[in-house]
Design a protein around this motif. Sequence first.
Motif, PDB file in Angstrom:
ATOM      1  N   ASN A   1      -5.522   6.171  -0.755  1.00 20.40           N
ATOM      2  CA  ASN A   1      -6.955   6.517  -0.648  1.00 20.40           C
ATOM      3  C   ASN A   1      -7.638   5.054  -0.316  1.00 20.40           C
ATOM      4  O   ASN A   1      -7.032   4.000  -0.452  1.00 20.40           O
ATOM      5  N   PRO A   2      -8.888   5.097   0.216  1.00 20.92           N
ATOM      6  CA  PRO A   2      -9.625   3.856   0.594  1.00 20.92           C
ATOM      7  C   PRO A   2      -9.543   2.632  -0.532  1.00 20.92           C
ATOM      8  O   PRO A   2      -9.502   1.636  -0.486  1.00 20.92           O
ATOM      9  N   ALA A   3      -9.444   3.332  -1.734  1.00 24.25           N
ATOM     10  CA  ALA A   3      -9.580   2.290  -2.853  1.00 24.25           C
ATOM     11  C   ALA A   3      -8.250   1.313  -3.123  1.00 24.25           C
ATOM     12  O   ALA A   3      -8.240   0.357  -3.502  1.00 24.25           O
ATOM     13  N   THR A   4      -7.153   2.049  -2.583  1.00 23.19           N
ATOM     14  CA  THR A   4      -5.972   0.906  -2.408  1.00 23.19           C
ATOM     15  C   THR A   4      -5.959  -0.089  -1.789  1.00 23.19           C
ATOM     16  O   THR A   4      -5.408  -1.239  -1.942  1.00 23.19           O
ATOM     17  N   VAL A   5      -6.711   0.089  -0.607  1.00 27.29           N
ATOM     18  CA  VAL A   5      -6.920  -1.101   0.097  1.00 27.29           C
ATOM     19  C   VAL A   5      -7.777  -2.277  -0.603  1.00 27.29           C
ATOM     20  O   VAL A   5      -7.398  -3.564  -0.650  1.00 27.29           O
TER      21      VAL A   5
ATOM     22  N   ALA B   1       3.408 -11.454  -0.728  1.00 24.52           N
ATOM     23  CA  ALA B   1       2.827  -9.996  -1.274  1.00 24.52           C
ATOM     24  C   ALA B   1       1.808  -9.714  -0.297  1.00 24.52           C
ATOM     25  O   ALA B   1       1.510  -8.450   0.034  1.00 24.52           O
ATOM     26  N   VAL B   2       1.227 -10.672   0.351  1.00 18.12           N
ATOM     27  CA  VAL B   2       0.041 -10.410   1.244  1.00 18.12           C
ATOM     28  C   VAL B   2       0.366 -10.034   2.671  1.00 18.12           C
ATOM     29  O   VAL B   2      -0.227  -8.730   2.864  1.00 18.12           O
ATOM     30  N   ILE B   3       1.387 -10.561   2.988  1.00 22.80           N
ATOM     31  CA  ILE B   3       1.935  -9.811   4.218  1.00 22.80           C
ATOM     32  C   ILE B   3       2.546  -8.344   4.146  1.00 22.80           C
ATOM     33  O   ILE B   3       2.158  -7.492   4.933  1.00 22.80           O
ATOM     34  N   ILE B   4       3.264  -8.315   3.103  1.00 18.18           N
ATOM     35  CA  ILE B   4       3.934  -6.817   2.631  1.00 18.18           C
ATOM     36  C   ILE B   4       2.805  -5.770   2.473  1.00 18.18           C
ATOM     37  O   ILE B   4       3.006  -4.573   2.993  1.00 18.18           O
TER      38      ILE B   4
ATOM     39  N   ALA C   1      -2.118  -0.245  18.100  1.00 18.21           N
ATOM     40  CA  ALA C   1      -3.171  -1.494  18.223  1.00 18.21           C
ATOM     41  C   ALA C   1      -3.849  -1.664  17.204  1.00 18.21           C
ATOM     42  O   ALA C   1      -4.097  -2.877  16.800  1.00 18.21           O
ATOM     43  N   ALA C   2      -4.392  -0.468  16.579  1.00 16.27           N
ATOM     44  CA  ALA C   2      -5.163  -0.797  15.210  1.00 16.27           C
ATOM     45  C   ALA C   2      -4.384  -1.369  14.097  1.00 16.27           C
ATOM     46  O   ALA C   2      -5.077  -2.168  13.282  1.00 16.27           O
ATOM     47  N   ARG C   3      -3.243  -0.681  14.097  1.00 15.68           N
ATOM     48  CA  ARG C   3      -2.446  -1.275  12.825  1.00 15.68           C
ATOM     49  C   ARG C   3      -2.002  -2.617  13.050  1.00 15.68           C
ATOM     50  O   ARG C   3      -2.240  -3.498  11.801  1.00 15.68           O
TER      51      ARG C   3
ATOM     52  N   ILE D   1      -3.186  -8.557  11.213  1.00 19.02           N
ATOM     53  CA  ILE D   1      -3.629  -9.473  11.380  1.00 19.02           C
ATOM     54  C   ILE D   1      -4.795 -10.405  10.867  1.00 19.02           C
ATOM     55  O   ILE D   1      -4.926 -11.162  10.051  1.00 19.02           O
ATOM     56  N   VAL D   2      -5.958  -9.254  10.795  1.00 21.25           N
ATOM     57  CA  VAL D   2      -7.056  -9.604  10.022  1.00 21.25           C
ATOM     58  C   VAL D   2      -7.052  -9.502   8.625  1.00 21.25           C
ATOM     59  O   VAL D   2      -7.429 -10.727   7.984  1.00 21.25           O
ATOM     60  N   PHE D   3      -6.182  -8.535   8.072  1.00 20.16           N
ATOM     61  CA  PHE D   3      -6.196  -8.457   6.592  1.00 20.16           C
ATOM     62  C   PHE D   3      -5.336  -9.623   6.143  1.00 20.16           C
ATOM     63  O   PHE D   3      -5.517 -10.583   5.019  1.00 20.16           O
TER      64      PHE D   3
END
Length: 952
Positions: A404-408, A765-768, A856-858, A863-865
């Motif tokens: 769900n959006p909260a996991t992001v 962890a950030v990348i994964i 493309a969105a993924r 990259i942004v995250f």
Amino acid sequence: MRMNKKYSCLPAEEKGIHIINIRAIEDIGYDQHESTLLNSLSKNPDADCKYGLYFRDGKRKVDYILVYHYKKSSAAKTLSRKVHHNDSTVRSTKQDQPLPGKGVQLEMGDSEPQVDYHEDDKRFRREEYEGNLVEAGLELERDEDTKIHGIGFVKIHAPWNVLCREAEFLKLKMPTKKMYQINQTHGLLKKINSVIQKITEPIQPKVAEHKPQTVKRLSYPFSREKQHLFDLSDRDSFFDSKTRSTIVYEILKRTTCTKAKYSMGITSLLANGVYSAAYPLHDGDYEGENVEPNDRKLLCEEWASYGVFYKYQPIDLVRKYFGEKIGLYFAWLGVYTQMLIPASVVGIIVFLYGCATVDENIPSMEMCDERNNITMCPLCDRTCSYWKMSSACATARASHLFDNPATVFFSVFMALWAATFMEHWKRKQMRLNYRWDLTGFEEEEDHPRAEYEAKVLKKSLRKEHKHKETDKEKLTWKDRFPAYLTNFVGIIFMVGLTFAIVFGVIIYRISTAAALAISSTPSGRSSVRVTVTATAVIINLVVIIILDEVYGCIARWLTQIEVPKTDKSFEERLIFKAFLLKFVNAYTPIFYVAFFKGRFVGRPGDYVYIFHSFRMEECAPGGCLMELCIQLSIIMLGKQLIQNNLFEIGIPKMKKFIRYMKLKRRRTLDHEEHVKRKQRYEVDYNLEPFAGLTPEYMEMIIQFGFVTLFVASFPLAPLFALLNNIIEIRLDAKKFVTELRRPVAVRAKDIGIWYNILRGIGKLAVIINAFVISFTSDFIPRLVYLYMYSENGTMHGFVNHTLSSFNVSDFQAGTAPNDPMDLGYEVQICRYKDYREPPWSENKYDISKDFWAVLAARLAFVIVFQNLVMFMSDFVDWIIPDIPKDISQQIHKEKVLMVEVFMREEQGKLQMLETWKDKDKKKGENCNNHSPRLSRSRSGSLSSCHSYPLDV
């Protein structure tokens, strides 16, 4: 004879005690009746020496113990039995006995025992080594009359002059007489701190070392020339037991034994079986009636007990008893556990948010709505039939709990949490360094390992055999090349083995899913995925636990054949190999589910096959995130419950029981063995040897990976880690206090290579998590649909958008379902999850434009995250200083005070010299003004005058 006079003098009542003096002693007589009479008149000698904590004189403390095996001749055993039979109620050491191996001289003409050259060689080495220890200033005492048959103990005591000498060599910082006030907070901060102290008072351990200090003694590296600076009012407690054992261990490491043709320290002697064990003693018993208060008992009550799980750890007392290295481990574990509390709270909130919004989730509602009548394509060839999407309703609803959006938000939070945790630990570490007087401490190069010296010796002997004159030899990369090649091949093979096992589990999942799909009951078909996933994860868990133990042994063997020079180098290489193998072993099944499962399936009519018979696995309609959550939770909880807790409790208990049964079988069953109480060194010998902190750190680092690497799929991971660590701290504490021999205290100012591994995991962890959110979950496809394809700005129609259509007439021959009428009607079009063109399109079954838009969105999200979170983590790292401001001020204050102390000392010396000069000048003038009658004895008068300043 000088050594004999110095180290063998005893009071009259200690006539029966044998003090080792190898060079002076050749043969000592034995007078049984005199010794028995003296022992019967004196009080219990074991009580005088506090049952092994002191020498037999009851004054000299035992700082270290050496243990060795010895063999008795049958004649010696007979004599021993006769002595015990004559006086069975009196404990008597083998008074004035010869060294082991020399036998007992009997007057009855008994046959001499056969010569054991191997035992004699060990005895000669022990004689020389112990003689060198005596020359180094240590005092030794031997005891072979113990309850453990065939085991001898050498007790070692370091006198005051040796302690002072070694403390100066080791540059140990000791407290001086100078005390200063620690800076206290003022104003609002002071009030806040006082309120916090009152609130946390019930959870503070009841030990003196844990109370907040307002004054601190100034510390300075010990120097024999400046003893007047230190507080030596109580010499017995100036060097505590931890420091004394450390000093003795340093002497043991550098003292050599040259009779074996090459230099040997205590590590070599232990490796060659000359001694079987070497360890410092525990301070005393930790349980029982009438036990004297000691630090071990206090630690057992206030730290190593499950009843105090809610309290802070008495870290200063842990450091005082076990040393800085072990103290830092438990301090780090405590900080890590505290930091898991906010992570657990946020994870629970995220999970509850998923539970609260599951009924409002439009995609899962559409999947559960039977009115949609979506017919899905078969999950396997021939035996599987078409199925309704609504049968996967439970999986879809459960997926929303974690997708769900909260996991992001939680993934971003955990990345910042990891950075904050690392900075918080660095600050805590600096506080401990200041409190433990480790500021300015630099680790010196350690002594070469025994295996390294032996390898160098073999190399030098080969060159001598070739008549080459060589300088001091050392091992080069050419000497180690075969070991490096073996390491490389071995690690590649182990990683390949892990991949092969994971591949085998994949085959199991595919074949089992096909077999269960044949079930005629709808309930059986609906639970196929859960059944296959759960059983496969359990198989993975068992394999991981087994391979963990195997890989640990292989990593040690690979490190040993490299022959690192020092213990520190050996430890770092071992940690790197063990971590690499265990990391791959623990996370490969999870990586497969997260990033590979369902990616290379193909499509109906053109599936990808393994071995031309097994179709690749597909993800559930709700995505693979739910399966990833199941995989992660079972492996994490299983490892913690079985490997970390049951193994840590069960295996030491089992080893202790086996060792107890062996010793019980070896004991002589005479009356005195049952009456006399065990000495402290006998009790400690039955404990498990300390194997280092690598296993303890390793399990926590792997857990840290579970908490951070895939936290987007399992928000409850921090909570389970927290619950495990609350038990783990007390379990490890109990093991150190009650189950293990006391380890040698090691000075350390940080946790070493583990900090770099933690930082690496935090970055990874950030990348994964970016890839998990982007590719494993449906978060990005939902966003793309919402903002690009939704007609009314809602998620209605999302499920239908993610499904492609397939005409059943396009099945390859022999792959169509055997029972096409299983649903009660003929199926013309079935659906499958993919972005492909429909069968009525010109380019049917080709990848559609929607696929490229989502891809493309993924990639853009990754990259942004990644960059955003990395920047925020670095910002947290930069904004939080590594050294707290108050600690920095205190360290500066210590330096200023130390300069003032030395300046005053120099001024005092100058004033004293000037006073002596003035007195010398006045005395000279008085001597020149003497009467003529006294001038005849001028030389005597002058000599007496000039002797005055010297006396002063």
